[in-house]
Design a protein around this motif. Structure first.
Motif, PDB file in Angstrom:
ATOM      1  N   SER A 155      -1.430  -3.361  -3.736  1.00 50.35           N
ATOM      2  CA  SER A 155      -1.327  -2.118  -2.978  1.00 50.35           C
ATOM      3  C   SER A 155      -2.495  -1.182  -3.253  1.00 50.35           C
ATOM      4  O   SER A 155      -3.107  -1.233  -4.320  1.00 50.35           O
ATOM      5  CB  SER A 155      -0.013  -1.404  -3.332  1.00 50.35           C
ATOM      6  N   LYS A 156      -2.745  -0.338  -2.278  1.00 44.23           N
ATOM      7  CA  LYS A 156      -3.776   0.687  -2.442  1.00 44.23           C
ATOM      8  C   LYS A 156      -3.235   1.768  -3.356  1.00 44.23           C
ATOM      9  O   LYS A 156      -2.036   1.943  -3.495  1.00 44.23           O
ATOM     10  CB  LYS A 156      -4.129   1.302  -1.086  1.00 44.23           C
ATOM     11  N   GLY A 157      -4.145   2.501  -3.956  1.00 45.60           N
ATOM     12  CA  GLY A 157      -3.721   3.582  -4.828  1.00 45.60           C
ATOM     13  C   GLY A 157      -4.175   3.333  -6.249  1.00 45.60           C
ATOM     14  O   GLY A 157      -4.792   2.314  -6.557  1.00 45.60           O
ATOM     15  N   PRO A 158      -3.835   4.249  -7.120  1.00 49.38           N
ATOM     16  CA  PRO A 158      -4.286   4.150  -8.512  1.00 49.38           C
ATOM     17  C   PRO A 158      -3.585   3.020  -9.267  1.00 49.38           C
ATOM     18  O   PRO A 158      -2.478   2.616  -8.922  1.00 49.38           O
ATOM     19  CB  PRO A 158      -3.918   5.508  -9.107  1.00 49.38           C
ATOM     20  N   THR A 197       7.330  -1.806  -6.473  1.00 49.97           N
ATOM     21  CA  THR A 197       6.565  -2.863  -5.802  1.00 49.97           C
ATOM     22  C   THR A 197       6.942  -4.231  -6.385  1.00 49.97           C
ATOM     23  O   THR A 197       7.624  -4.314  -7.406  1.00 49.97           O
ATOM     24  CB  THR A 197       5.048  -2.635  -5.998  1.00 49.97           C
ATOM     25  N   ARG A 200       5.577   2.439  -5.328  1.00 45.96           N
ATOM     26  CA  ARG A 200       4.690   2.835  -4.227  1.00 45.96           C
ATOM     27  C   ARG A 200       4.111   4.215  -4.541  1.00 45.96           C
ATOM     28  O   ARG A 200       4.714   4.995  -5.278  1.00 45.96           O
ATOM     29  CB  ARG A 200       5.480   2.918  -2.915  1.00 45.96           C
ATOM     30  N   THR A 201       2.965   4.516  -3.967  1.00 49.50           N
ATOM     31  CA  THR A 201       2.334   5.807  -4.227  1.00 49.50           C
ATOM     32  C   THR A 201       3.135   6.970  -3.639  1.00 49.50           C
ATOM     33  O   THR A 201       2.982   8.098  -4.082  1.00 49.50           O
ATOM     34  CB  THR A 201       0.892   5.844  -3.671  1.00 49.50           C
ATOM     35  N   ASP A 202       4.003   6.698  -2.659  1.00 52.07           N
ATOM     36  CA  ASP A 202       4.812   7.763  -2.049  1.00 52.07           C
ATOM     37  C   ASP A 202       6.243   7.773  -2.594  1.00 52.07           C
ATOM     38  O   ASP A 202       7.169   8.213  -1.928  1.00 52.07           O
ATOM     39  CB  ASP A 202       4.830   7.612  -0.528  1.00 52.07           C
ATOM     40  N   ARG A 205       1.089   1.701 -12.783  1.00 53.32           N
ATOM     41  CA  ARG A 205       1.886   2.091 -11.617  1.00 53.32           C
ATOM     42  C   ARG A 205       2.745   0.907 -11.177  1.00 53.32           C
ATOM     43  O   ARG A 205       2.241  -0.177 -10.937  1.00 53.32           O
ATOM     44  CB  ARG A 205       0.981   2.551 -10.474  1.00 53.32           C
ATOM     45  N   LYS A 237       7.738  11.308  -2.326  1.00 49.79           N
ATOM     46  CA  LYS A 237       6.966  12.001  -1.289  1.00 49.79           C
ATOM     47  C   LYS A 237       7.453  13.410  -0.990  1.00 49.79           C
ATOM     48  O   LYS A 237       6.699  14.251  -0.569  1.00 49.79           O
ATOM     49  CB  LYS A 237       6.901  11.171  -0.013  1.00 49.79           C
ATOM     50  N   TYR A 254      -0.327   5.441 -13.594  1.00 51.33           N
ATOM     51  CA  TYR A 254       0.581   6.487 -13.160  1.00 51.33           C
ATOM     52  C   TYR A 254       0.684   7.477 -14.311  1.00 51.33           C
ATOM     53  O   TYR A 254       0.990   7.095 -15.441  1.00 51.33           O
ATOM     54  CB  TYR A 254       1.937   5.856 -12.865  1.00 51.33           C
TER      55      TYR A 254
END
Length: 186
Positions: free
Chosen positions: A27-30, A74, A54-56, A51, A59, A33
């Motif tokens: 997945s995209k993102g850092p 994930t 998910r990054t969201d 991480r 949210k 975490y």
């Protein structure tokens, strides 16, 4: 503890590198975490983990407890949580003196405030440095409610009252068994 944490980090480096690659592929993102947690004497610090969600995941900006089949986790996150690889970066928190190997798990300020209002003596768990593992983690399943926090507090207070090298060794031994047999993670 800092020297042992550095040694642990060096020994875990191959697994950490593989984990970072898998997180980036999935997945995209850092890769990491960072999140505010409450440490010894109520001092706020930023815990670092790989991480696994998910990054969201939050949210709407409101803290949410993780649940058993949390759909925010994930595929890679599910594996690294199960075998506790997501915790490797916390060796950096130990090196910085923000955490210890053994102690109560550090909680988020939002939950500490809520739990301190609902559970007597909750803030007593901040009398010692938070740990990568602890008596409550090996004695009680992952908690996701106020009642779970109340039960885990009993173990945290027992640990604080009976803190010793012997108890720490028992906790580390039990933690290694948990990691090897993949029990208890969410």
């Amino acid at each position: 503890p800092r020297g042992r944490a550095l040694l642990g980090l060096i020994m875990a480096l191959p697994i950490a590198i593989l984990t970072a690659i898998l997180i980036k592929i999935e997945s995209k993102g850092p890769i990491f975490y960072r999140q505010e947690r409450v440490g010894k004497n109520g001092k706020i610090f930023r815990v670092i983990k790989f991480r696994s969600m998910r990054t969201d995941a939050e949210k709407d900006g409101k803290p949410v407890w993780a649940t058993a089949d949390d759909d925010r986790v994930t595929r890679v996150g599910r594996v690294i949580r199960k075998i506790r690889v997501d915790e490797i970066p916390q060796f950096l928190n130990i090196i910085k003196g923000e955490m210890s190997f053994v102690g109560p798990r550090p909680e988020r300020p939002h939950f500490v405030e809520q739990l301190a209002e609902e559970i007597s003596f909750y803030e007593h768990r901040h009398l010692t440095a938070p740990g990568l593992t602890g008596w409550a983690q090996i004695k009680y399943p992952y908690g996701a409610s106020v009642e779970d926090a109340r039960q885990k507090l009993q173990y945290d207070l027992y640990y604080i009252k009976n803190q010793s090298l012997a108890l720490d060794l028992v906790i580390v031994f039990e933690t290694v068994k948990t990691v090897l047999f993949s029990k208890g993670a969410r």
